[in-house]
Write a protein that holds these residues in place. Sequence first.
Motif, mmCIF file in Angstrom:
data_model
loop_
_atom_site.group_PDB
_atom_site.id
_atom_site.type_symbol
_atom_site.label_atom_id
_atom_site.label_comp_id
_atom_site.label_asym_id
_atom_site.label_seq_id
_atom_site.Cartn_x
_atom_site.Cartn_y
_atom_site.Cartn_z
ATOM 1 N N ARG A 29 -83.495 14.999 4.236
ATOM 2 C CA ARG A 29 -83.930 15.066 5.635
ATOM 3 C C ARG A 29 -82.751 15.456 6.518
ATOM 4 N NH1 ARG A 29 -87.016 10.400 9.293
ATOM 5 N NH2 ARG A 29 -87.871 11.890 10.789
ATOM 6 N N LEU A 34 -78.578 16.209 18.551
ATOM 7 C CA LEU A 34 -78.955 15.175 19.510
ATOM 8 C C LEU A 34 -78.937 15.725 20.928
ATOM 9 C CD1 LEU A 34 -76.944 12.236 17.921
ATOM 10 C CD2 LEU A 34 -79.333 12.876 17.546
ATOM 11 N N GLN A 108 -73.847 10.206 5.285
ATOM 12 C CA GLN A 108 -72.700 9.770 6.079
ATOM 13 C C GLN A 108 -73.192 9.042 7.335
ATOM 14 O OE1 GLN A 108 -71.912 14.212 7.738
ATOM 15 N NE2 GLN A 108 -70.450 12.703 8.479
ATOM 16 N N GLY A 110 -74.251 8.341 10.911
ATOM 17 C CA GLY A 110 -74.728 9.254 11.945
ATOM 18 C C GLY A 110 -75.672 10.335 11.435
ATOM 19 N N SER A 111 -76.037 10.255 10.154
ATOM 20 C CA SER A 111 -76.908 11.302 9.594
ATOM 21 C C SER A 111 -78.396 10.941 9.677
ATOM 22 C CB SER A 111 -76.517 11.584 8.138
ATOM 23 O OG SER A 111 -76.652 10.409 7.361
ATOM 24 N N LYS A 113 -79.837 7.687 8.611
ATOM 25 C CA LYS A 113 -80.338 6.724 7.619
ATOM 26 C C LYS A 113 -81.167 5.633 8.283
ATOM 27 C CE LYS A 113 -76.220 5.638 6.148
ATOM 28 N NZ LYS A 113 -75.469 6.598 6.973
ATOM 29 N N THR A 114 -80.579 5.033 9.317
ATOM 30 C CA THR A 114 -81.280 3.941 9.996
ATOM 31 C C THR A 114 -82.512 4.463 10.722
ATOM 32 O OG1 THR A 114 -79.203 2.750 10.186
ATOM 33 C CG2 THR A 114 -80.988 2.038 11.639
ATOM 34 N N PRO A 120 -85.338 4.519 15.728
ATOM 35 C CA PRO A 120 -84.242 4.488 16.693
ATOM 36 C C PRO A 120 -84.199 3.139 17.399
ATOM 37 C CG PRO A 120 -86.117 5.655 17.608
ATOM 38 C CD PRO A 120 -86.504 5.269 16.217
HETATM 39 P P1 ADP Z 1 -76.983 6.413 10.356
HETATM 40 O O1 ADP Z 1 -77.870 5.236 10.110
HETATM 41 O O2 ADP Z 1 -76.975 7.377 9.198
HETATM 42 O O3 ADP Z 1 -75.590 6.043 10.782
HETATM 43 P P2 ADP Z 1 -78.628 6.838 12.704
HETATM 44 O O4 ADP Z 1 -79.965 6.582 12.115
HETATM 45 O O5 ADP Z 1 -78.029 5.754 13.523
HETATM 46 O O6 ADP Z 1 -77.588 7.277 11.562
HETATM 47 O O7 ADP Z 1 -78.724 8.202 13.521
HETATM 48 C C1 ADP Z 1 -77.699 8.656 14.371
HETATM 49 C C2 ADP Z 1 -78.314 9.069 15.714
HETATM 50 O O8 ADP Z 1 -79.213 10.168 15.519
HETATM 51 C C3 ADP Z 1 -79.128 7.979 16.350
HETATM 52 O O9 ADP Z 1 -78.965 8.066 17.743
HETATM 53 C C4 ADP Z 1 -80.561 8.314 15.962
HETATM 54 O O10 ADP Z 1 -81.514 7.805 16.865
HETATM 55 C C5 ADP Z 1 -80.528 9.838 15.959
HETATM 56 N N1 ADP Z 1 -81.468 10.418 14.974
HETATM 57 C C6 ADP Z 1 -81.328 10.399 13.632
HETATM 58 N N2 ADP Z 1 -82.345 11.025 13.027
HETATM 59 C C7 ADP Z 1 -83.170 11.454 13.999
HETATM 60 C C8 ADP Z 1 -84.410 12.180 14.025
HETATM 61 N N3 ADP Z 1 -85.014 12.576 12.897
HETATM 62 N N4 ADP Z 1 -84.944 12.455 15.233
HETATM 63 C C9 ADP Z 1 -84.349 12.063 16.369
HETATM 64 N N5 ADP Z 1 -83.192 11.384 16.420
HETATM 65 C C10 ADP Z 1 -82.592 11.076 15.265
#
Ligand code: ADP
Length: 360
Positions: A29, A34, A108, A110-111, A113-114, A120
Motif C-alpha cells: 500500500r 500528505l 518505515q 510515516g509510511s 502502518k498505523t 488516522p
Molecule cells: P506509521 O504508522 O507507518 O508511522 P502513520 O500511519 O502514522 O505511519 O502515517 C503517517 C501519516 O500519513 C499520518 O498523518 C497518517 O494519517 C497519514 N496517512 C497514512 N496513510 C494514509 C492514507 N492512506 N490516506 C491518508 N493519510 C494517510
Amino acid sequence: AHYSTVLAENRKLHNEVQELKGNIRVYCRIRPFLRGQKEKQSVVEYIGENGELIVVNPSKQGKEGHRSFKFNKVYSPAATQAEVYSDIQPLIQSVLDGYNVCIFAYGQTGSGKTYTMTGPDKATEENLGVNYRALNDLFRISQMRGSTFTYEITVQMIEIYNEQVRDLLSSDSSQKKLGIVSASQPNGLVVPEASMHPVNRTSDVLDLMDIGLRNRAKGSTALNERSSRSHSVVTVHVRGMDIKSGSSMRSSLNLVDLAGSERVDRSEVTGDRLKEAQHINKSLSSLGDVISALAQKNAHVPYRNSKLTQLLQTSLGGQAKTLMFVQLNPEVGSYSETMSTLKFAERVSGVELGAARSSK
Ligand code: ADP
C-alpha cells in the motif's frame, strides 16, 4: 516504453519463482502525499494490475533506475480503508471457521502502518482501520451463525518494546513485565500473560481500542516517538461451541502494527536509541527469517529468536493464514528505505529477484 521491457523481463523471472510462494499474502500500500506537502514526485512510477509496481531510482536515468516488483496486490495511494478491508474480509471470516490468522503492517515510520491498522487520529467511521473493522465483523458474523453455535470473543492488546511485553489493556498502569505462556490447549496456543477482555457488543470494541491507544501513549513523552519503536499486537481469541454436539473450536486473529523498519545509522546513535534500534532490527529480521523458513517449508523454523515470533508462533505456523501490508512512503527522499522495505517484502513472499537468497 521502458515499463514494458522492464516488466516483460521481470515477469519471466517472477513466473519461475512463483512456485516458491508460501502461505503468506503480501499487499503493498502506497501512502498518498500528505496535505500541505510541496513535493509531489513519487518514486513509484507505475502500478499495474496483478500486483505489479515499478520503483524508480531518482539518481539514475532511464531503464537502469527501474526496478519492478510483484506482490499479491498493490494499492494506489487513492485506495480507501473500505476497499482495503473488503479484500481481507474473507481472511477475517476464516477465523470463525477455525483458522489462525495473522495480519502485519510493515514499513518505515510515516509510511501509513498505523493508518492501515487503526486509522488516522480522530478517525471518522469512513477511515477506521483494519483492527476496528475486523473486530466488528467477527462480532457481527458470530452473532449471525446458527443458534446452537455460540462464540466467545476475547481481546488482548500488548506492546513489545525492547523485547519486553507490556499489557495495553491493564487497569494497572505499572509497567509490569509480562511473559509468554504456551497454554496447554489442544492447539498449543501461545498467549501473553496479559489481561483478557470479552467483547459482547460493538461498542466494547471501540472502548478497548481507545484504552489500548491511550496506554500506548503513556510512559513516553511523545506518542509517535515511542509507538514507532514498539510493536503493538491485538490478539483476538475466538472460541466456538456447538451446544448440540458439545464440540468446540478455538482460533486466534493477531493484528500487528510493527515498529518502524528504518535503519538507524549506528554512528549517530548511542545509549537507549542504539539499544532500541538493535532490538527492532533483531525482531524484524527474526520475523523475516520465520516467514521465509515457513514459505520454503524448512524443517526448522527459528521462532525463539525474538519475543514477537515466539508470541506469534501458533498464528504463523501450521494451517495459519498470514498477510502482510507492506507500506511505502512515496517520497523521493525515502527511496533507499522504500527499496529495503520492498526487498524485505520479496523475501517474506518467497519471491526474491536479483539479491542473493539468504543462506539462513
Ligand atoms: P506509521 O504508522 O507507518 O508511522 P502513520 O500511519 O502514522 O505511519 O502515517 C503517517 C501519516 O500519513 C499520518 O498523518 C497518517 O494519517 C497519514 N496517512 C497514512 N496513510 C494514509 C492514507 N492512506 N490516506 C491518508 N493519510 C494517510
